[in-house]
Design a protein around this motif. Sequence first.
Motif, PDB file in Angstrom:
ATOM      1  N   PRO A  13       0.806  -1.231   0.000  1.00 53.81           N
ATOM      2  CA  PRO A  13       0.000   0.000   0.000  1.00 53.81           C
ATOM      3  C   PRO A  13       0.838   1.281   0.000  1.00 53.81           C
ATOM      4  O   PRO A  13       0.365   2.326  -0.463  1.00 53.81           O
ATOM      5  N   ASP A  14       2.063   1.223   0.519  1.00 51.45           N
ATOM      6  CA  ASP A  14       2.946   2.387   0.457  1.00 51.45           C
ATOM      7  C   ASP A  14       3.299   2.699  -0.999  1.00 51.45           C
ATOM      8  O   ASP A  14       3.292   3.867  -1.413  1.00 51.45           O
ATOM      9  N   VAL A  15       3.625   1.661  -1.753  1.00 52.20           N
ATOM     10  CA  VAL A  15       3.932   1.848  -3.173  1.00 52.20           C
ATOM     11  C   VAL A  15       2.706   2.364  -3.910  1.00 52.20           C
ATOM     12  O   VAL A  15       2.789   3.266  -4.751  1.00 52.20           O
ATOM     13  N   ASP A  16       1.539   1.834  -3.583  1.00 49.72           N
ATOM     14  CA  ASP A  16       0.305   2.288  -4.217  1.00 49.72           C
ATOM     15  C   ASP A  16       0.031   3.756  -3.911  1.00 49.72           C
ATOM     16  O   ASP A  16      -0.392   4.516  -4.786  1.00 49.72           O
ATOM     17  N   GLU A  17       0.268   4.174  -2.674  1.00 53.14           N
ATOM     18  CA  GLU A  17       0.031   5.578  -2.293  1.00 53.14           C
ATOM     19  C   GLU A  17       0.906   6.524  -3.102  1.00 53.14           C
ATOM     20  O   GLU A  17       0.506   7.665  -3.398  1.00 53.14           O
ATOM     21  N   LEU A  18       2.076   6.068  -3.484  1.00 48.69           N
ATOM     22  CA  LEU A  18       2.964   6.882  -4.310  1.00 48.69           C
ATOM     23  C   LEU A  18       2.274   7.292  -5.603  1.00 48.69           C
ATOM     24  O   LEU A  18       2.388   8.433  -6.052  1.00 48.69           O
ATOM     25  N   GLY A  19       1.527   6.365  -6.211  1.00 46.94           N
ATOM     26  CA  GLY A  19       0.861   6.664  -7.475  1.00 46.94           C
ATOM     27  C   GLY A  19      -0.545   7.202  -7.324  1.00 46.94           C
ATOM     28  O   GLY A  19      -0.960   8.107  -8.054  1.00 46.94           O
ATOM     29  N   SER A  20      -1.311   6.654  -6.363  1.00 50.15           N
ATOM     30  CA  SER A  20      -2.731   7.013  -6.250  1.00 50.15           C
ATOM     31  C   SER A  20      -3.006   8.143  -5.274  1.00 50.15           C
ATOM     32  O   SER A  20      -4.051   8.793  -5.346  1.00 50.15           O
ATOM     33  N   GLY A  21      -2.091   8.358  -4.309  1.00 53.76           N
ATOM     34  CA  GLY A  21      -2.342   9.343  -3.271  1.00 53.76           C
ATOM     35  C   GLY A  21      -3.362   8.897  -2.246  1.00 53.76           C
ATOM     36  O   GLY A  21      -3.819   9.691  -1.423  1.00 53.76           O
ATOM     37  N   GLN A  22      -3.751   7.614  -2.259  1.00 57.45           N
ATOM     38  CA  GLN A  22      -4.755   7.093  -1.340  1.00 57.45           C
ATOM     39  C   GLN A  22      -4.173   5.936  -0.530  1.00 57.45           C
ATOM     40  O   GLN A  22      -3.192   5.321  -0.933  1.00 57.45           O
ATOM     41  N   ARG A  23      -4.827   5.642   0.602  1.00 60.64           N
ATOM     42  CA  ARG A  23      -4.500   4.444   1.383  1.00 60.64           C
ATOM     43  C   ARG A  23      -5.580   3.419   1.070  1.00 60.64           C
ATOM     44  O   ARG A  23      -6.735   3.567   1.449  1.00 60.64           O
ATOM     45  N   ARG A  24      -5.191   2.354   0.362  1.00 65.05           N
ATOM     46  CA  ARG A  24      -6.172   1.364  -0.092  1.00 65.05           C
ATOM     47  C   ARG A  24      -5.754  -0.033   0.362  1.00 65.05           C
ATOM     48  O   ARG A  24      -5.715  -0.983  -0.416  1.00 65.05           O
ATOM     49  N   GLU A  25      -5.462  -0.148   1.655  1.00 69.30           N
ATOM     50  CA  GLU A  25      -5.006  -1.423   2.199  1.00 69.30           C
ATOM     51  C   GLU A  25      -6.001  -2.546   1.938  1.00 69.30           C
ATOM     52  O   GLU A  25      -5.619  -3.682   1.629  1.00 69.30           O
ATOM     53  N   ALA A  26      -7.298  -2.259   2.104  1.00 71.50           N
ATOM     54  CA  ALA A  26      -8.301  -3.329   2.000  1.00 71.50           C
ATOM     55  C   ALA A  26      -8.452  -3.840   0.575  1.00 71.50           C
ATOM     56  O   ALA A  26      -8.739  -5.014   0.371  1.00 71.50           O
ATOM     57  N   THR A  76      13.641  -2.670  -2.521  1.00 75.25           N
ATOM     58  CA  THR A  76      14.723  -2.967  -1.582  1.00 75.25           C
ATOM     59  C   THR A  76      14.506  -2.173  -0.291  1.00 75.25           C
ATOM     60  O   THR A  76      13.734  -1.209  -0.261  1.00 75.25           O
ATOM     61  N   PRO A  77      15.216  -2.523   0.801  1.00 73.73           N
ATOM     62  CA  PRO A  77      15.103  -1.718   2.028  1.00 73.73           C
ATOM     63  C   PRO A  77      15.457  -0.244   1.808  1.00 73.73           C
ATOM     64  O   PRO A  77      14.800   0.645   2.344  1.00 73.73           O
ATOM     65  N   ALA A  78      16.488   0.015   1.015  1.00 75.30           N
ATOM     66  CA  ALA A  78      16.887   1.407   0.765  1.00 75.30           C
ATOM     67  C   ALA A  78      15.803   2.167   0.010  1.00 75.30           C
ATOM     68  O   ALA A  78      15.510   3.326   0.312  1.00 75.30           O
ATOM     69  N   LEU A  79      15.199   1.515  -0.988  1.00 71.48           N
ATOM     70  CA  LEU A  79      14.126   2.169  -1.741  1.00 71.48           C
ATOM     71  C   LEU A  79      12.901   2.413  -0.861  1.00 71.48           C
ATOM     72  O   LEU A  79      12.222   3.439  -0.996  1.00 71.48           O
ATOM     73  N   HIS A  80      12.620   1.506   0.051  1.00 67.82           N
ATOM     74  CA  HIS A  80      11.477   1.720   0.941  1.00 67.82           C
ATOM     75  C   HIS A  80      11.732   2.894   1.874  1.00 67.82           C
ATOM     76  O   HIS A  80      10.807   3.660   2.193  1.00 67.82           O
ATOM     77  N   GLN A  81      12.956   3.079   2.316  1.00 72.32           N
ATOM     78  CA  GLN A  81      13.302   4.213   3.156  1.00 72.32           C
ATOM     79  C   GLN A  81      13.065   5.515   2.398  1.00 72.32           C
ATOM     80  O   GLN A  81      12.491   6.476   2.936  1.00 72.32           O
ATOM     81  N   ARG A  82      13.494   5.573   1.157  1.00 73.90           N
ATOM     82  CA  ARG A  82      13.275   6.771   0.335  1.00 73.90           C
ATOM     83  C   ARG A  82      11.787   6.995   0.090  1.00 73.90           C
ATOM     84  O   ARG A  82      11.305   8.143   0.142  1.00 73.90           O
ATOM     85  N   LEU A  83      11.056   5.921  -0.158  1.00 78.09           N
ATOM     86  CA  LEU A  83       9.614   6.024  -0.395  1.00 78.09           C
ATOM     87  C   LEU A  83       8.904   6.576   0.834  1.00 78.09           C
ATOM     88  O   LEU A  83       8.046   7.466   0.725  1.00 78.09           O
ATOM     89  N   GLU A 103      13.000  12.757  -7.704  1.00 75.91           N
ATOM     90  CA  GLU A 103      13.027  11.558  -6.863  1.00 75.91           C
ATOM     91  C   GLU A 103      11.736  10.767  -7.013  1.00 75.91           C
ATOM     92  O   GLU A 103      11.751   9.534  -7.099  1.00 75.91           O
ATOM     93  N   LYS A 104      10.616  11.495  -7.068  1.00 75.26           N
ATOM     94  CA  LYS A 104       9.321  10.817  -7.196  1.00 75.26           C
ATOM     95  C   LYS A 104       9.233  10.042  -8.504  1.00 75.26           C
ATOM     96  O   LYS A 104       8.746   8.905  -8.534  1.00 75.26           O
ATOM     97  N   GLN A 105       9.707  10.628  -9.581  1.00 73.85           N
ATOM     98  CA  GLN A 105       9.642   9.955 -10.866  1.00 73.85           C
ATOM     99  C   GLN A 105      10.508   8.697 -10.900  1.00 73.85           C
ATOM    100  O   GLN A 105      10.143   7.677 -11.486  1.00 73.85           O
ATOM    101  N   VAL A 106      11.689   8.778 -10.239  1.00 73.05           N
ATOM    102  CA  VAL A 106      12.552   7.591 -10.144  1.00 73.05           C
ATOM    103  C   VAL A 106      11.841   6.465  -9.412  1.00 73.05           C
ATOM    104  O   VAL A 106      11.840   5.302  -9.853  1.00 73.05           O
ATOM    105  N   LEU A 107      11.196   6.795  -8.285  1.00 69.48           N
ATOM    106  CA  LEU A 107      10.485   5.791  -7.499  1.00 69.48           C
ATOM    107  C   LEU A 107       9.296   5.218  -8.269  1.00 69.48           C
ATOM    108  O   LEU A 107       9.042   4.006  -8.239  1.00 69.48           O
ATOM    109  N   VAL A 108       8.556   6.092  -8.946  1.00 68.47           N
ATOM    110  CA  VAL A 108       7.410   5.633  -9.732  1.00 68.47           C
ATOM    111  C   VAL A 108       7.858   4.666 -10.814  1.00 68.47           C
ATOM    112  O   VAL A 108       7.273   3.577 -10.993  1.00 68.47           O
ATOM    113  N   LYS A 109       8.895   5.022 -11.542  1.00 67.63           N
ATOM    114  CA  LYS A 109       9.386   4.177 -12.647  1.00 67.63           C
ATOM    115  C   LYS A 109       9.889   2.829 -12.121  1.00 67.63           C
ATOM    116  O   LYS A 109       9.632   1.769 -12.727  1.00 67.63           O
ATOM    117  N   THR A 110      10.596   2.843 -10.980  1.00 69.01           N
ATOM    118  CA  THR A 110      11.192   1.613 -10.456  1.00 69.01           C
ATOM    119  C   THR A 110      10.136   0.687  -9.828  1.00 69.01           C
ATOM    120  O   THR A 110      10.145  -0.512 -10.063  1.00 69.01           O
TER     121      THR A 110
END
Length: 490
Positions: free
Chosen positions: A361-374, A456-463, A480-487
């Motif tokens: 859901p953290d990765v999803d929030e990067l793109g959607s701006g929402q928390r959609r755990e369920a 990776t752990p490092a990418l999650h820290q940046r996210l 930075e956001k575009q790098v994370l989105v692409k990866t």
Amino acid sequence: MASTDQHSNTTTPTEKPLSLWTRIGYGVGDIFGGGSGVIISFYYLIFLTDVVRISPSLAGTVILISKIYDSITDPFEGILCDRTRTFLGRRRPYLLIGIPLIFLSFFALFYPYSMESESARFTAVVLSYLFFSTVVSIVMLNYNALHSEITLDYHERSRLSSIRIFFSTVASILAALLPLEIVEAFADVRTGYIVMAAGFGLFFALPFIATVMAVRERPEFQKPPRPFNWREAFLTPFQNRTFVYTLAMYLFAFVAIDTVSTIVAYFIKYYLQRSGEVSFVNGTLLIAQVISLPFYVRLSRKLGKVRGYIIGLILWAVTMLFSWLIGPQSARGWVYVFAAFVGLGTGGIVVMIYAIFPDIPDVDELGSGQRREAIYSALVTFIRKLSSALAIFAVSQVLEWAGYIPPIQESLNGGMRLIEQPQSPTFLLALRLIFMLLPLVLLALALVFALRFPLTPALHQRLNALLARQRAGLPVDEGEKQVLVKTLLG
């Protein structure tokens, strides 16, 4: 991956460690998820064929019907839960409602229907399974969603995962060892199953009282939901590269686990000719899983969650190759050594995959701006049930094709006992091939996706650092956001 190292020192928001009460209160909720899954995987098919006495093909069809139903209902349940707003939060109301429903649905699942007509017994079993499946979806998708919300810390999620898997595995050990012991304690096998169903129904339901009391949901995730969008709800999760890879790792590995779990009772009873040892072999496997948990948690802190997953996968795959060398004449100890190594391997797969899911859901929030755990939890819950259904359905069809001969029912001292029948060489060969080859093929597919996993752990820290600024309404580094989105999203 040079960019990963370049930004690995990005500061993340301080996340307060969880209290022991919160960790345990959350962890005991997976007594239901782990224990009920083991009973169904190990004993449900053989319960349907030998006690309810419907054919193996019909028994497999029961599970398949349920999964078609789940494919329709699970996503809607996820959407409903994500959009729920109450003073208890989004998740806990459903866990509270689920407490009596867990007991009733599990009791109905293992009730030994005895109508004269096979079609009537089949119908009763289908309705019972649909009831149980609905309850599992509602309860477990909210339970799984809580994992992402309780803490945002990468390593704290691994610790939380190890605690829930500890309780899940302890429940699984009891679920592997006790059901047949309870059943066989009664002169009538049907009475035994009724008592077993009632006892385990309570065992699975009551821990959620502690979960509801111990866990608190994050207030920043309770914002009013956006207007509903069908495309966002059903299609965008599959445009999330990290989620798709995680789903593939989960699906292939857990179909392998379910295949072995479903067929192991037949393998031990009919090929190894050790009927009385089914529960003890299963228990050995699960005890080894518990023993492995601290090792994999420490390993994930040093190497990352995915590498821990890969190590467990390889250990299990190598162990399965040795199953071909075990036979009726093998020394008794070798069966338990084999089971222990299977447990050590599968332990890594289970604890690491459940530690990875809360990051999605953290990765999803990067793109959607929402928390959609369920939504993600609903998809995960559905895939889990689908994987189990496919395994049970496939095994049931092969058993029927290979000429499985069910036991004879015999009345004895006012009760009903089962007398096992000798099986044909064709059936025994099919049993051995499924037991070894199918898991190996599935694990090879899981490994392909694990080796390419992007988070990776490092990418999650940046996210996490970027999302914290985004939630606070602060400007973020768009490069930075575009790098994370692409990866991570693709």
